[in-house]
Design a protein around this motif. Structure first.
Motif, PDB file in Angstrom:
ATOM      1  N   TYR A 280     -25.730 -43.772  39.722  1.00  0.00           N
ATOM      2  CA  TYR A 280     -25.967 -42.501  40.410  1.00  0.00           C
ATOM      3  C   TYR A 280     -24.721 -41.618  40.307  1.00  0.00           C
ATOM      4  CZ  TYR A 280     -26.682 -39.276  44.309  1.00  0.00           C
ATOM      5  OH  TYR A 280     -26.804 -38.154  45.077  1.00  0.00           O
TER       6      TYR A 280
ATOM      7  N   GLY B 198     -30.682 -37.459  43.388  1.00  0.00           N
ATOM      8  CA  GLY B 198     -31.035 -38.851  43.207  1.00  0.00           C
ATOM      9  C   GLY B 198     -32.415 -38.952  42.620  1.00  0.00           C
TER      10      GLY B 198
ATOM     11  N   TYR C 181     -32.472 -39.058  37.104  1.00  0.00           N
ATOM     12  CA  TYR C 181     -31.960 -38.598  38.393  1.00  0.00           C
ATOM     13  C   TYR C 181     -32.162 -37.099  38.436  1.00  0.00           C
ATOM     14  CZ  TYR C 181     -29.307 -42.974  39.013  1.00  0.00           C
ATOM     15  OH  TYR C 181     -28.919 -44.277  39.152  1.00  0.00           O
TER      16      TYR C 181
END
Length: 115
Positions: free
Chosen positions: A10, A46, A67
């Protein structure tokens, strides 16, 4: 030496999205908009916000493979965005980069708080 994992974390994907945004921001926004963004802007993301990519890309990205990051000015009330400056879609696959950027997309419609 490359990474032993093929998927981006991430944090790595967010860094890539922010780097691209910084490189291209002057091409898409006025000096006043950039100053406002620096003073009040934030990045969130995210795995949310995938539904609105279909119109832009012609398909809905798979949450397991991408993402989604939003650069915006927060608001006090729903939809929690005073203004969206950009949405950035990043592949989780390290061999790929940013998939697409939507500059100045429309804010999502306001929702009734009784929903």
């Amino acid at each position: 030496m490359g990474h032993q994992y093929t998927r981006r974390t991430y944090d790595e994907a967010q860094e890539l999205a922010q780097e691209l945004f910084r490189e291209q921001v002057k091409d898409h926004f006025s000096t006043e908009e950039i100053a406002d963004l620096k003073a009040r802007g934030t990045v969130s993301g995210g795995v949310g916000g995938f539904d609105n990519w279909e119109e832009h890309l012609g398909f809905t990205p798979d949450r397991r493979l991408h993402y989604d990051y939003t650069v915006f000015i927060p608001a006090e009330e729903r939809p929690h965005f005073e203004r969206i400056y950009a949405q950035i879609l990043v592949s989780r696959d390290r061999s790929k980069g940013v998939v697409s950027v939507r500059w100045k997309p429309e804010n999502p419609p306001s929702q009734n708080s009784n929903d």
